[in-house]
Structure formats: structure tokens, C-alpha cells
Scaffold this active site. Structure first.
Site, PDB file in Angstrom:
ATOM      1  N   ALA A  69       0.754  -1.319  -0.037  1.00  0.00           N
ATOM      2  CA  ALA A  69      -0.002  -0.292   0.102  1.00  0.00           C
ATOM      3  C   ALA A  69       0.951   1.137  -0.025  1.00  0.00           C
ATOM      4  CB  ALA A  69      -0.897  -0.033   1.260  1.00  0.00           C
ATOM      5  N   GLY A 112       0.439  -5.011   0.911  1.00  0.00           N
ATOM      6  CA  GLY A 112      -0.633  -4.793  -0.125  1.00  0.00           C
ATOM      7  C   GLY A 112      -0.449  -5.641  -1.376  1.00  0.00           C
ATOM      8  N   GLU A 115      -0.695  -9.205  -0.972  1.00  0.00           N
ATOM      9  CA  GLU A 115      -2.217  -9.541  -0.611  1.00  0.00           C
ATOM     10  C   GLU A 115      -3.133  -9.477  -2.097  1.00  0.00           C
ATOM     11  OE1 GLU A 115      -1.851  -6.526   2.365  1.00  0.00           O
ATOM     12  OE2 GLU A 115      -2.732  -7.687   3.812  1.00  0.00           O
ATOM     13  N   GLU A 135       4.636  -5.427   7.131  1.00  0.00           N
ATOM     14  CA  GLU A 135       3.926  -4.129   7.630  1.00  0.00           C
ATOM     15  C   GLU A 135       4.515  -3.876   9.164  1.00  0.00           C
ATOM     16  OE1 GLU A 135       2.291  -6.624   6.095  1.00  0.00           O
ATOM     17  OE2 GLU A 135       0.872  -5.663   4.572  1.00  0.00           O
TER      18      GLU A 135
HETATM   19  N1  CO8 Z   1       4.498   3.295  -0.712  1.00  0.00           N
HETATM   20  C1  CO8 Z   1       4.992   4.424  -1.033  1.00  0.00           C
HETATM   21  N2  CO8 Z   1       6.507   4.400  -1.618  1.00  0.00           N
HETATM   22  C2  CO8 Z   1       7.172   3.477  -1.938  1.00  0.00           C
HETATM   23  C3  CO8 Z   1       6.665   2.182  -1.274  1.00  0.00           C
HETATM   24  C4  CO8 Z   1       5.291   2.041  -0.852  1.00  0.00           C
HETATM   25  N3  CO8 Z   1       4.889   1.012  -0.186  1.00  0.00           N
HETATM   26  N4  CO8 Z   1       7.564   1.229  -1.586  1.00  0.00           N
HETATM   27  C5  CO8 Z   1       8.533   1.600  -2.207  1.00  0.00           C
HETATM   28  N5  CO8 Z   1       8.183   3.201  -2.272  1.00  0.00           N
HETATM   29  C6  CO8 Z   1       8.940   4.359  -2.985  1.00  0.00           C
HETATM   30  C7  CO8 Z   1      10.224   4.657  -2.327  1.00  0.00           C
HETATM   31  O1  CO8 Z   1       9.724   5.787  -1.218  1.00  0.00           O
HETATM   32  C8  CO8 Z   1      11.061   5.391  -3.341  1.00  0.00           C
HETATM   33  O2  CO8 Z   1      10.593   6.567  -3.624  1.00  0.00           O
HETATM   34  P1  CO8 Z   1      11.925   7.707  -3.729  1.00  0.00           P
HETATM   35  O3  CO8 Z   1      12.602   7.218  -4.942  1.00  0.00           O
HETATM   36  O4  CO8 Z   1      10.662   8.988  -3.978  1.00  0.00           O
HETATM   37  O5  CO8 Z   1      12.377   7.773  -2.320  1.00  0.00           O
HETATM   38  C9  CO8 Z   1      10.979   4.429  -4.596  1.00  0.00           C
HETATM   39  O6  CO8 Z   1       9.622   3.863  -4.377  1.00  0.00           O
HETATM   40  C10 CO8 Z   1      11.990   3.311  -4.804  1.00  0.00           C
HETATM   41  O7  CO8 Z   1      12.155   2.655  -3.376  1.00  0.00           O
HETATM   42  P2  CO8 Z   1      13.462   2.138  -2.832  1.00  0.00           P
HETATM   43  O8  CO8 Z   1      14.419   3.450  -2.987  1.00  0.00           O
HETATM   44  O9  CO8 Z   1      13.114   1.973  -1.400  1.00  0.00           O
HETATM   45  O10 CO8 Z   1      13.995   0.820  -3.639  1.00  0.00           O
HETATM   46  P3  CO8 Z   1      15.061  -0.287  -2.964  1.00  0.00           P
HETATM   47  O11 CO8 Z   1      15.113  -1.036  -3.912  1.00  0.00           O
HETATM   48  O12 CO8 Z   1      15.924   0.625  -2.260  1.00  0.00           O
HETATM   49  O13 CO8 Z   1      13.837  -0.918  -1.724  1.00  0.00           O
HETATM   50  C11 CO8 Z   1      11.936  -2.003  -1.323  1.00  0.00           C
HETATM   51  C12 CO8 Z   1      12.806  -1.744  -2.443  1.00  0.00           C
HETATM   52  C13 CO8 Z   1      12.547  -3.175  -0.094  1.00  0.00           C
HETATM   53  C14 CO8 Z   1      10.657  -2.701  -1.827  1.00  0.00           C
HETATM   54  C15 CO8 Z   1      11.496  -0.741  -0.325  1.00  0.00           C
HETATM   55  O14 CO8 Z   1      11.027   0.200  -1.266  1.00  0.00           O
HETATM   56  C16 CO8 Z   1      10.673  -1.072   0.591  1.00  0.00           C
HETATM   57  O15 CO8 Z   1      10.874  -1.625   1.824  1.00  0.00           O
HETATM   58  N6  CO8 Z   1       9.469  -0.635   0.494  1.00  0.00           N
HETATM   59  C17 CO8 Z   1       8.116  -0.952   1.438  1.00  0.00           C
HETATM   60  C18 CO8 Z   1       7.676  -2.127   1.424  1.00  0.00           C
HETATM   61  C19 CO8 Z   1       6.664  -2.334   2.557  1.00  0.00           C
HETATM   62  O16 CO8 Z   1       6.727  -1.877   3.765  1.00  0.00           O
HETATM   63  N7  CO8 Z   1       5.308  -2.570   2.083  1.00  0.00           N
HETATM   64  C20 CO8 Z   1       4.271  -2.705   2.694  1.00  0.00           C
HETATM   65  C21 CO8 Z   1       3.368  -1.420   2.993  1.00  0.00           C
HETATM   66  S1  CO8 Z   1       2.093  -1.516   3.984  1.00  0.00           S
HETATM   67  C22 CO8 Z   1       0.860  -2.261   3.535  1.00  0.00           C
HETATM   68  O17 CO8 Z   1       1.061  -2.922   2.282  1.00  0.00           O
HETATM   69  C23 CO8 Z   1      -0.242  -2.569   4.451  1.00  0.00           C
HETATM   70  C24 CO8 Z   1      -1.426  -2.897   3.746  1.00  0.00           C
HETATM   71  C25 CO8 Z   1      -2.423  -2.565   4.635  1.00  0.00           C
HETATM   72  C26 CO8 Z   1      -2.736  -1.192   4.575  1.00  0.00           C
HETATM   73  C27 CO8 Z   1      -2.977  -0.464   3.335  1.00  0.00           C
HETATM   74  C28 CO8 Z   1      -3.587   0.930   3.462  1.00  0.00           C
HETATM   75  C29 CO8 Z   1      -3.663   1.453   2.108  1.00  0.00           C
END
Ligand code: CO8
Length: 261
Positions: A69, A112, A115, A135
Site C-alpha cells: 500500500a 498490499g 495481498e 507491515e
Molecule cells: N509506498 C510508497 N512508496 C514506496 C513504497 C510504498 N509501499 N515502496 C517503495 N516506495 C517508493 C520509495 O519511497 C522510493 O521513492 P523515492 O525514490 O521517491 O524515495 C521508490 O519507491 C523506490 O524505492 P526504494 O528506493 O526504497 O527501492 P529499494 O530497491 O531500495 O527498496 C523495497 C525496495 C525493499 C521494496 C523498499 O522500497 C521497501 O521496503 N518498501 C516498502 C515495502 C513495505 O513495507 N510494504 C508494505 C506497505 S504497508 C501495506 O501494504 C499495508 C497493507 C495494509 C494497509 C494498506 C493501506 C492503504
């Protein structure tokens, strides 16, 4: 709808009866913001109503199916609003699609994103795919089915470990544990998913929908109720011309020509 354009998803309808939807929000690794949900829901609902489409493939990019998400969009939300809008409940609409769906997962399917993949009927994984429900590392828990569907797919011990540590699972393990159907070299993944979808789209449409309904019932009922439900659906296939056609074609050693495509 075929000429429509969307900001966060691309789509095409293949002439062999398959819809291909590609999540396309590269700047955030396909994070599932609200606008993306609207696009995806609109396309998938239209495809579901299109009788020419017998299967839908949902994919992302090489780097990410979807990295969850949208963390930036949800970080400031407050509890009363999350509750009163029943935040995220609408995502279940994707799981309710009646047309068979295949998630073709390359790269990250996290939170998400994982999911969403699990809302599809079949998950095919590219060899570099990674799955996870991280999460907990953000101070929250899965909210779109992770604690339920992941647990049903891989069992309690591994689901607990993944959801409590936030660790990721690689494609091979996801396959061994039954979360994904097959692992395919990543560059062949979408073609393989389209080929699989084409095979499904080549079946009688009502029979494929019945088969999907029967399998899904396995997650909702006791064994005895599920077996009876399956039998009733099985009986009902004998009311279709396609059952007659399928069995005649077998006896006559020819390819069936389904009446209800
Ligand atoms: N949301 C928003 N932006 C994101 C997300 C995300 N989930 N994932 C990545 N991005 C963005 C980063 O902020 C970054 O943006 P910017 O260049 O502007 O800083 C860009 O995408 C590229 O990401 P990274 O630089 O971090 O890329 P890496 O290759 O270094 O890392 C990862 C990749 C490991 C995937 C890392 O981006 C990461 O850990 N992302 C988050 C993963 C995460 O925690 N997902 C779970 C999200 S919570 C969720 O889904 C809960 C579901 C229930 C609630 C839903 C509510 C709507």
C-alpha cells in the site's frame, strides 16, 4: 473501454480472449495508492463483464509487482476515518471478480502487493520474485488479507514468522510452500501467464466459472458442506450443452467446440 487510458495501469485485450493488466506506477515501485485502486478496479470490472474475456492476467514491472500500500498516502490517516470508511475493504472487490485471474509476479510483492497477488486465483512467480508482509516494520499489520490468505497458503508457523519478522520469502520457497503455482524465468513470466490464461479462456466459460466457485468454496466451508456443494455444481454441468459437447468430442476424438465461450 478498449481505448481508455489510465494513469496507473496499462491494459490490453488479446484476441484470444485474455485481458492483460499491467500495474504502472514506477516512481513508487507500484505502491497501491487510492488512484491506482480506482484504475485497477475499473479495468478489471470492465474485463469481468466482457464475455469475450475468459481469463485475466495481472502483472507489474520487472522490479515490483507492487511494493505494498502507499505508505506516504496512509501515514497521516487517523483511526476514526480508517474505521468509518472501512479503509481497504474495497480491495476485496478484486477478489470477487468471477473471471479466472492470474497474478504474474516479478520482483517485490510486499504488503498490499502480496495481498493483491493472493486475491488472484493463481500466482505465477518470476525466479527473482520476493513475497512478504513487512507491515510490522511500519508499526502496523496486514490489512488486505495477509494474515488470512498467507496463513491459509503457507501454514501457521511460516506465516507467523513472516508476519512477525517482516522477512521476505523468495520465489522457490513460495513455490515449495504452495503460495505460488510455478516459478518461471522472469523474462518468460508474462508470456507464460498469457499462455496459461489462453488455455483457461479456451474452456467453456460457464464451466470454468463453476470450477473456480467450487475451489473457492474449499476455503469457506466444512469438508462435508464443501463436498455437497461441489457435487451440486458438478450435477449442474449436466444441464449445459458444453458437457454434452465435451464428452461427445472425447468419444469422437476431436476438439470440443464449446457453445458457451
Ligand atoms: N509506498 C510508497 N512508496 C514506496 C513504497 C510504498 N509501499 N515502496 C517503495 N516506495 C517508493 C520509495 O519511497 C522510493 O521513492 P523515492 O525514490 O521517491 O524515495 C521508490 O519507491 C523506490 O524505492 P526504494 O528506493 O526504497 O527501492 P529499494 O530497491 O531500495 O527498496 C523495497 C525496495 C525493499 C521494496 C523498499 O522500497 C521497501 O521496503 N518498501 C516498502 C515495502 C513495505 O513495507 N510494504 C508494505 C506497505 S504497508 C501495506 O501494504 C499495508 C497493507 C495494509 C494497509 C494498506 C493501506 C492503504
Amino acid at each position: 473501454y478498449k481505448g481508455l487510458k489510465y494513469d496507473n495501469c496499462n491494459f490490453e485485450v488479446k484476441e484470444y480472449g485474455v485481458g492483460l493488466v499491467t500495474i504502472n506506477r514506477p516512481k513508487a515501485l507500484n505502491a497501491l495508492c487510492d488512484a491506482l485502486y480506482q484504475d485497477l478496479h475499473d479495468i478489471i470490472t470492465k474485463m469481468d463483464k466482457d464475455e469475450k474475456i475468459g481469463a485475466i492476467v495481472l502483472t507489474g514491472s520487472d522490479r515490483a509487482f507492487a511494493a505494498g500500500a502507499d505508505i506516504k498516502e496512509m501515514s497521516d490517516k487517523i483511526y476514526p476515518a480508517t474505521y468509518s470508511t472501512d479503509m481497504l475493504a474495497w480491495w476485496e472487490n478484486i477478489a470477487k471478480v468471477r473471471t479466472p485471474t492470474i497474478a504474474a509476479v516479478n520482483g517485490f510483492a510486499l504488503g498490499g502487493g502480496c495481498e493483491l497477488a493472493m486475491m488472484c486465483d493463481i500466482i505465477l512467480a518470476g525466479d527473482k520474485a520476493q513475497f512478504g508482509q513487512p507491515e510490522i516494520k511500519l508499526g502496523t499489520i496486514p490489512g488486505m488479507g495477509g494474515s488470512q490468505r498467507f496463513t491459509r497458503a503457507v501454514g501457521k508457523a511460516r506465516a507467523m514468522e513472516m508476519i512477525l519478522t517482516g522477512d521476505f520469502m523468495k520465489a522457490d520457497e513460495a513455490c515449495t510452500r504452495g503460495l505460488v503455482s510455478r516459478v518461471v524465468p522472469s523474462e518468460e513470466l508474462v508470456d507464460d501467464a498469457l499462455k496459461t490464461a489462453k488455455k483457461i479462456a479456451g474452456m467453456s466459460r460457464p464451466i470454468a466459472l463453476l470450477a473456480k466457485e467450487a475451489v473457492n468454496a474449499a476455503f469457506e466451508t466444512t469438508l462435508d458442506t464443501g463436498l455437497r456443494f461441489e457435487r451440486r455444481l458438478f450435477h449442474s454441468t449436466f444441464a449445459t450443452q458444453d458437457q454434452k459437447e465435451g464428452m461427445s468430442a472425447f468419444s469422437e476424438k476431436r476438439t470440443p467446440a464449446w457453445k458457451h465461450k
